[in-house]
Design a protein around this motif. Structure first.
Motif, PDB file in Angstrom:
ATOM      1  N   ARG A  98      49.880  44.961  32.914  1.00  0.00           N
ATOM      2  CA  ARG A  98      49.683  45.143  31.476  1.00  0.00           C
ATOM      3  C   ARG A  98      48.486  46.062  31.288  1.00  0.00           C
ATOM      4  O   ARG A  98      47.387  45.734  31.744  1.00  0.00           O
ATOM      5  N   ASP A  99      48.680  47.156  30.629  1.00  0.00           N
ATOM      6  CA  ASP A  99      47.599  48.123  30.433  1.00  0.00           C
ATOM      7  C   ASP A  99      46.479  47.588  29.539  1.00  0.00           C
ATOM      8  O   ASP A  99      45.367  48.098  29.574  1.00  0.00           O
ATOM      9  N   ASP A 100      46.781  46.564  28.740  1.00  0.00           N
ATOM     10  CA  ASP A 100      45.778  46.029  27.828  1.00  0.00           C
ATOM     11  C   ASP A 100      44.961  44.881  28.436  1.00  0.00           C
ATOM     12  O   ASP A 100      44.051  44.365  27.809  1.00  0.00           O
ATOM     13  N   VAL A 101      45.264  44.479  29.682  1.00  0.00           N
ATOM     14  CA  VAL A 101      44.529  43.398  30.352  1.00  0.00           C
ATOM     15  C   VAL A 101      43.565  44.010  31.358  1.00  0.00           C
ATOM     16  O   VAL A 101      43.956  44.786  32.223  1.00  0.00           O
ATOM     17  N   ALA A 102      42.282  43.652  31.254  1.00  0.00           N
ATOM     18  CA  ALA A 102      41.243  44.222  32.112  1.00  0.00           C
ATOM     19  C   ALA A 102      40.981  43.375  33.352  1.00  0.00           C
ATOM     20  O   ALA A 102      40.684  43.905  34.418  1.00  0.00           O
ATOM     21  N   LEU A 103      41.065  42.051  33.223  1.00  0.00           N
ATOM     22  CA  LEU A 103      40.628  41.165  34.301  1.00  0.00           C
ATOM     23  C   LEU A 103      41.375  39.848  34.202  1.00  0.00           C
ATOM     24  O   LEU A 103      41.647  39.363  33.101  1.00  0.00           O
ATOM     25  N   SER A 104      41.687  39.263  35.354  1.00  0.00           N
ATOM     26  CA  SER A 104      42.290  37.926  35.367  1.00  0.00           C
ATOM     27  C   SER A 104      41.439  36.987  36.206  1.00  0.00           C
ATOM     28  O   SER A 104      40.702  37.424  37.098  1.00  0.00           O
ATOM     29  N   TYR A 105      41.528  35.711  35.873  1.00  0.00           N
ATOM     30  CA  TYR A 105      40.868  34.664  36.646  1.00  0.00           C
ATOM     31  C   TYR A 105      41.754  33.427  36.583  1.00  0.00           C
ATOM     32  O   TYR A 105      42.162  33.002  35.503  1.00  0.00           O
ATOM     33  N   VAL A 122      33.404  35.911  30.927  1.00  0.00           N
ATOM     34  CA  VAL A 122      33.182  35.777  29.483  1.00  0.00           C
ATOM     35  C   VAL A 122      32.342  36.936  28.954  1.00  0.00           C
ATOM     36  O   VAL A 122      32.668  37.525  27.916  1.00  0.00           O
ATOM     37  N   GLU A 123      31.289  37.293  29.669  1.00  0.00           N
ATOM     38  CA  GLU A 123      30.439  38.397  29.210  1.00  0.00           C
ATOM     39  C   GLU A 123      31.204  39.717  29.209  1.00  0.00           C
ATOM     40  O   GLU A 123      31.061  40.531  28.292  1.00  0.00           O
ATOM     41  N   ALA A 124      32.038  39.937  30.221  1.00  0.00           N
ATOM     42  CA  ALA A 124      32.860  41.156  30.247  1.00  0.00           C
ATOM     43  C   ALA A 124      33.817  41.173  29.056  1.00  0.00           C
ATOM     44  O   ALA A 124      34.019  42.216  28.433  1.00  0.00           O
ATOM     45  N   ALA A 125      34.390  40.031  28.727  1.00  0.00           N
ATOM     46  CA  ALA A 125      35.297  39.944  27.571  1.00  0.00           C
ATOM     47  C   ALA A 125      34.551  40.259  26.273  1.00  0.00           C
ATOM     48  O   ALA A 125      35.087  40.934  25.390  1.00  0.00           O
ATOM     49  N   ARG A 126      33.334  39.797  26.168  1.00  0.00           N
ATOM     50  CA  ARG A 126      32.536  40.089  24.966  1.00  0.00           C
ATOM     51  C   ARG A 126      32.226  41.583  24.857  1.00  0.00           C
ATOM     52  O   ARG A 126      32.191  42.143  23.773  1.00  0.00           O
ATOM     53  N   ARG A 127      31.974  42.211  25.992  1.00  0.00           N
ATOM     54  CA  ARG A 127      31.601  43.629  25.991  1.00  0.00           C
ATOM     55  C   ARG A 127      32.789  44.573  25.831  1.00  0.00           C
ATOM     56  O   ARG A 127      32.606  45.735  25.505  1.00  0.00           O
ATOM     57  N   LEU A 128      33.982  44.068  26.103  1.00  0.00           N
ATOM     58  CA  LEU A 128      35.191  44.893  25.984  1.00  0.00           C
ATOM     59  C   LEU A 128      36.191  44.220  25.026  1.00  0.00           C
ATOM     60  O   LEU A 128      37.266  43.793  25.434  1.00  0.00           O
ATOM     61  N   PRO A 129      35.864  44.134  23.746  1.00  0.00           N
ATOM     62  CA  PRO A 129      36.732  43.414  22.809  1.00  0.00           C
ATOM     63  C   PRO A 129      38.102  44.062  22.605  1.00  0.00           C
ATOM     64  O   PRO A 129      39.020  43.408  22.119  1.00  0.00           O
ATOM     65  N   HIS A 130      38.265  45.310  23.001  1.00  0.00           N
ATOM     66  CA  HIS A 130      39.541  46.008  22.847  1.00  0.00           C
ATOM     67  C   HIS A 130      40.482  45.763  24.029  1.00  0.00           C
ATOM     68  O   HIS A 130      41.614  46.233  24.014  1.00  0.00           O
ATOM     69  N   ARG A 131      40.045  45.013  25.025  1.00  0.00           N
ATOM     70  CA  ARG A 131      40.872  44.691  26.194  1.00  0.00           C
ATOM     71  C   ARG A 131      41.067  43.182  26.239  1.00  0.00           C
ATOM     72  O   ARG A 131      40.250  42.409  25.747  1.00  0.00           O
ATOM     73  N   THR A 147      36.661  33.713  23.853  1.00  0.00           N
ATOM     74  CA  THR A 147      36.533  34.926  23.053  1.00  0.00           C
ATOM     75  C   THR A 147      37.898  35.214  22.439  1.00  0.00           C
ATOM     76  O   THR A 147      38.916  34.725  22.927  1.00  0.00           O
ATOM     77  N   GLU A 148      37.904  36.012  21.389  1.00  0.00           N
ATOM     78  CA  GLU A 148      39.163  36.352  20.705  1.00  0.00           C
ATOM     79  C   GLU A 148      40.152  37.048  21.644  1.00  0.00           C
ATOM     80  O   GLU A 148      41.352  36.958  21.461  1.00  0.00           O
ATOM     81  N   ASN A 149      39.641  37.739  22.638  1.00  0.00           N
ATOM     82  CA  ASN A 149      40.492  38.529  23.533  1.00  0.00           C
ATOM     83  C   ASN A 149      40.779  37.823  24.865  1.00  0.00           C
ATOM     84  O   ASN A 149      41.223  38.458  25.817  1.00  0.00           O
TER      85      ASN A 149
END
Length: 185
Positions: A98-105, A122-131, A147-149
């Motif tokens: 998925r091009d819109d997913v940056a990271l999985s855990y 969590v911090e990466a998700a906060r810094r990249l709200p568009h992903r 986070t919303e994302n």
């Protein structure tokens, strides 16, 4: 025969394995969760007699946690058996990307891993709200810093792990990062 932690019928399965096997074994797949549960309500998968009667107890964790299993759950022989992934079974699945997913855990909630998960996921998700950030696992509390994302999947069947991991270009793996000695009970 072997019985593992998180087995839904753990106490009964442990009794069966100890009573019917020539070399009964127990594999604790998340020793920090197991040990932490001893300070409150013991995990429902724990054998009624602790680790007594198993010829070998395996743990995905090494170090002082092995001694804690010996001491707190009366395991005679404890050895580490670290997790690994079969490169063929977990080869990237291009159809899952998925091009819109940056990271999985993917991992069960455990207090010992939360600082690292918060810092790296969590911090990466906060810094990249568009992903989007894909999180899978059980026992996450309502007050987890969602986070919303964050896309959350409570349980990912083993047959779906490859697709889960394949959704993102990167997967975070947080291993046991420390051990706090716990008093005998």
């Amino acid at each position: 025969a072997i019985v593992t932690s998180f087995c839904p019928d753990g106490p009964d399965a442990a009794d069966l394995v100890r009573g019917a096997s020539r070399f009964p074994m127990f594999y604790d797949l998340d020793t920090p969760v197991t040990l932490a549960s001893l300070d409150g309500t013991p995990a429902p998968y724990l054998p009624r007699a602790g680790m007594t009667g198993f010829d070998l107890v395996l743990s995905f964790t090494g170090g002082p946690a092995l001694e804690a299993l010996r001491r707190r759950l009366h395991a005679d022989v404890v050895r580490p058996l670290y997790g690994f992934a079969d490169a063929d079974a977990y080869a990237p699945d291009p159809s899952a990307r998925r091009d819109d997913v940056a990271l999985s855990y993917l991992g069960t909630y455990a207090l010992d891993r939360q600082w690292t998960l918060a810092a790296l996921f969590v911090e990466a998700a906060r810094r990249l709200p568009h992903r989007f950030f894909l999180l899978g696992g059980a026992q996450y509390p309502r007050d987890f810093p969602w986070t919303e994302n964050t896309l959350f999947v409570r349980h990912v069947e083993p047959g779906q792990h490859r697709k889960f991991y394949g959704a993102a270009p990167l997967t975070l793996n947080v291993m046991f990062v420390g051990f706090v000695a716990m008093p005998d009970t």
